[in-house]
Motif scaffolding. Structure first.
Motif, short mmCIF file in Angstrom:
data_model
loop_
_atom_site.label_atom_id
_atom_site.label_comp_id
_atom_site.label_asym_id
_atom_site.label_seq_id
_atom_site.Cartn_x
_atom_site.Cartn_y
_atom_site.Cartn_z
N ASN A 180 50.44 46.13 41.12
CA ASN A 180 50.46 45.21 39.99
C ASN A 180 51.33 44.00 40.35
O ASN A 180 52.45 44.15 40.85
N THR A 181 50.82 42.80 40.13
CA THR A 181 51.58 41.59 40.48
C THR A 181 52.38 41.03 39.30
O THR A 181 53.01 39.99 39.42
N ASN A 182 52.34 41.71 38.16
CA ASN A 182 53.12 41.28 37.02
C ASN A 182 54.60 41.38 37.35
O ASN A 182 55.06 42.40 37.86
N ASP B 299 42.26 41.36 29.56
CA ASP B 299 42.52 40.15 30.33
C ASP B 299 42.06 40.32 31.77
O ASP B 299 41.93 41.43 32.29
N VAL B 300 41.81 39.20 32.42
CA VAL B 300 41.56 39.20 33.85
C VAL B 300 42.90 39.31 34.57
O VAL B 300 43.82 38.54 34.29
N SER B 301 43.03 40.26 35.47
CA SER B 301 44.32 40.50 36.14
C SER B 301 44.10 40.66 37.64
O SER B 301 43.09 41.22 38.09
N SER B 302 45.07 40.18 38.43
CA SER B 302 44.99 40.31 39.88
C SER B 302 46.01 41.34 40.36
O SER B 302 47.08 41.51 39.77
N TYR C 257 40.66 42.17 38.66
CA TYR C 257 40.06 43.06 37.67
C TYR C 257 39.55 42.24 36.49
O TYR C 257 40.24 41.34 36.02
N ALA C 258 38.36 42.56 36.02
CA ALA C 258 37.78 41.85 34.87
C ALA C 258 36.91 42.82 34.08
O ALA C 258 36.46 43.86 34.59
#
Length: 244
Positions: free
Chosen positions: A151-153, A188-191, A212-213
């Motif tokens: 996770n890049t958050n 949400d779209v997340s990388s 991810y979408a």
């Protein structure tokens, strides 16, 4: 009392980068013969300061005693190729050896596809360097390929490791985990970052981004009809199309 040198039977992992630093677990053989009191643990490890691992008959590193059948030692740096690893209880007398393979540093070049559904299970093809060639996996050396999704958050660095399989030279394959396993928002779209490993311990410093979408849905398209053999732009209308 006479001490028998450790007889080692397993080395895990048996692959690591040439820069060193990999912590390997070495397993010894229990004695199954007579109970000779003149022996101190046939083929076993002894917890003492002289407990030593030897790499390539020349590089000595301290071993950490875990049990009489298991020690750990940190792999020193070495040129790419194979070396023999053995263990001594007194730092002088070494037993049999097992093969350890030094490889290049793993790195990610590209992934395909680079976007997929939050449901997971999408097969990814990962082009990577620093992976061992199949011809090098001999004499007990075993590769354990893994993909690590992170996770890049900034507030969450959850990672999920997924077993990968060897596809061809410099290419491995692995499925994506569901986005919920990475604590990603489902709306949400997340990388996420994807890294690779060939020993399930040392992962590449470089990474590729996977997006991810929500699953895209096409509701309609226009025009409905196009001239045969004539290139025509078609517009699709629907929901959950990610931005390019």
């Amino acid at each position: 009392n006479y001490e028998n040198v450790p007889q080692v039977t397993a080395l895990s992992p048996s692959i690591g980068p040439s820069s060193g630093g990999t912590v390997v677990t070495v397993t010894a053989t229990p004695f199954n013969g007579d109970d000779d009191t003149t022996r101190i643990g046939y083929g076993e490890f002894i917890d003492r300061s002289t407990l030593t691992c030897r790499f390539d008959d020349s590089q000595l590193v301290p071993a950490v005693f875990k049990s009489k059948f298991e020690v750990e030692c940190e792999v020193p740096s070495h040129a790419e190729g194979t070396v023999t690893v053995s263990v001594s209880n007194n730092g002088v007398d070494f037993g049999n050896g097992l093969v350890f393979l030094y490889t290049g540093e793993p790195f990610v070049e590209a992934i395909y596809p680079s976007i997929g559904s939050i449901v997971g299970g999408l097969p990814l093809s990962v082009k990577a360097g620093g992976l061992p060639l199949a011809s090098n996996l001999v004499n007990g050396v075993e590769a354990v390929y893994m993909c690590r999704f992170t996770n890049t958050n900034s507030n969450d660095t959850t990672s999920v490791d997924i077993a990968a399989s060897y596809s061809s030279i410099n290419t491995i394959s692995c499925p994506t985990p569901p986005s919920t396993a990475l604590n990603l928002p489902v709306n949400d779209v997340s990388s996420v970052q994807l890294r690779v490993s060939s020993n399930a311990v040392d992962f590449s410093k470089s990474f590729a981004l996977f997006l991810y979408a929500q699953k895209a849905t096409v509701n309609s398209f226009s025009p409905k009809w196009v001239p045969e053999e004539t290139p025509t732009q078609v517009s699709l209308f629907g929901i959950n199309f990610p931005l390019s």
